[in-house]
Design an enzyme around this catalytic site. Structure first.
Site, PDB file in Angstrom:
ATOM      1  N   GLY A 208      11.134  42.142  10.112  1.00 19.94           N
ATOM      2  CA  GLY A 208      10.475  41.016  10.784  1.00 19.94           C
ATOM      3  C   GLY A 208       9.286  41.492  11.584  1.00 19.94           C
ATOM      4  N   ASN A 209       8.815  40.693  12.516  1.00 16.37           N
ATOM      5  CA  ASN A 209       7.718  41.117  13.406  1.00 16.37           C
ATOM      6  C   ASN A 209       7.881  40.433  14.758  1.00 16.37           C
ATOM      7  OD1 ASN A 209       6.108  38.558  13.416  1.00 16.37           O
ATOM      8  ND2 ASN A 209       6.088  39.005  11.220  1.00 16.37           N
TER       9      ASN A 209
END
Ligand code: PMT
Length: 396
Positions: A208-209
């Site tokens: 993810g981020n």
């Protein structure tokens, strides 16, 4: 332009310019607004609550309770309003606004208000130029409040300079503009993406981020406030939104975002892609939790579809806005994305600018179109959303 049916709270603080509020209240009523007035104790030294009550045809609030000890409900009053104007706003009240000091009824109403807030400061020239006042005005602006700058002229001290309260006619036009903005995107459909995407590795892990979704949610709120019908497609985010003209759709992966975007793309007038979409996803998603047997683990990644690039290819009537989050060669990369993805506009934010980009409540942006570029200072994401939508409004 009239203010017919608009509900306005006027907060008056203790400055000599408070007398001008008698004229403003009369003009607001003439324009069709309903006005309820809240005064600080020192404001009552400059102008009479009786006069203002007579002019506004409403009770004037000066404290949490009346003489007969009945409680004045600050929350109910704040939620009643379509807009709160604080005029004149002293250096003292401005400082309370910027730091959240809630020691009087006016501040309690202000801090409970969900409506737009407009602040018209007035003070002597040296106070107005003081670094604390300049900083506090910037802070109030970063909260998304609109500031009506003080004007130049003769001041109560006898000095001449900037510090005079804006004329009632100027304040009235600012309020009218606030409300006309509220209809500027009426009839338009917006598609906005927000948040990160999560690309599953196995049932418990993902790539993810750091996107919180705030930038996209603020854009959706502002577009809806201006009358647009908004489809907001968000990856996993803790942000909340509730407005009758916003449809919120949740997705997890880039592929899901791609599918959802193309359910609606054809019918929208404006698309703003502020989501931080993963460029790669694991080639194989393990069906069971991967056990830690080996000292090294290699995950093979494959490229995700470029949602924005595909939108650029399929563009017909849509005004297409992309974002660029960069860490180096920012402007060059943003301009290259603008052209390569066939966008009408791109919003650049750089992780090299303090307070910009991911997770912060602030952002600092630069906008590029094929023909022009415009830089903006560091602001709250609410204020950045306004700048972006003002720009789009100019171009549509
Ligand atoms: O959510 P916040 O915490 O408030 O943070 C906001 C933000 C930093 C995420 C936001 O302001 C932002 O910059 N969003 C874009 C982040 C990004 O992915 O930038 P990019 O330069 O990698 O991508 C360029 C554009 O292509 C973006 O509009 C992106 O949505 C889009 N894209 C990217 C990859 C992909 N597979 N499909 C896409 O559509």
């Amino acid at each position: 332009m009239s203010l017919q049916g608009k509900k306005i709270i006027l907060g008056i603080t203790g400055g000599i310019a408070a007398y001008k509020m008698n004229f403003l209240v009369r003009d607001l009523l003439k324009s069709g607004a309903e006005v309820k007035i809240v005064m600080t104790k020192s404001a009552t030294d400059f102008v009479s609550a009786l006069t203002l009550s007579t002019l506004s045809k409403n009770k004037v609030y000066t404290n949490f309770y009346d003489e007969n000890k009945t409680w004045n409900n600050h929350v109910e009053l704040a939620l009643w309003a379509d807009l709160m104007l604080i005029a004149p706003c002293t250096a003292n009240t401005l400082a309370k606004i910027s730091s959240g000091i809630c020691d009087n009824f006016l501040m309690a109403v202000y801090m409970s208000a969900k409506c737009p807030v407009v602040i018209a400061p007035a003070m002597d020239l040296d106070m107005y130029a003081h670094p604390t006042v300049i900083r506090n005005l910037q802070t109030a602006e970063s909260f998304g409040h609109q500031i009506i700058p003080a004007e130049f002229g003769e001041l109560a001290s006898g000095l001449v300079g900037q510090g005079r309260l804006a004329e009632p006619s100027t304040i009235l036009s600012v309020l009218e503009k606030q409300f006309s903005d509220a209809e500027s995107f009426s009839g338009k459909k917006f598609l906005i993406t927000a948040g990160p995407t999560y690309e599953n590795i196995d049932p418990v892990r993902f790539i993810g981020n750091h996107s919180s979704g705030k930038m996209g949610f603020d854009l959706a709120k502002e577009a809806a406030r201006r009358g647009a019908e908004v489809i907001l497609i968000s990856g996993p985010s803790a942000e909340k939104i509730a407005a009758k003209n916003i449809t919120l759709l949740h997705v997890t992966s880039a592929q899901e975002m791609f599918d959802e975007v193309f359910q609606y793309y054809e019918i929208v007038d404006v698309a703003i892609m502020s989501a931080a979409v993963a460029d790669y996803a694991p080639k194989v998603k393990a069906t069971e939790k991967i056990k830690k047997n080996e000292s090294e683990l290699t995950i093979e990644l494959i490229k995700n579809k470029d949602i924005l690039g595909t939108m650029g290819e399929k563009k017909s009537k849509q005004f297409l806005v992309g974002f660029a989050l960069e860490t180096q060669n920012e402007e060059q990369n943003a301009k290259e994305k603008l052209i390569r993805k066939n966008l009408d506009m791109i919003v650049l934010n750089s992780l090299r600018d303090e307070g910009a980009g991911f997770a912060n409540t602030t952002n600092k942006i630069k906008i590029f179109t094929p023909a022009e570029e415009r830089s903006f200072s560091l602001k709250s994401k609410e204020a950045v959303a306004k700048d972006i939508l003002d720009f789009i409004e100019e171009k549509l």
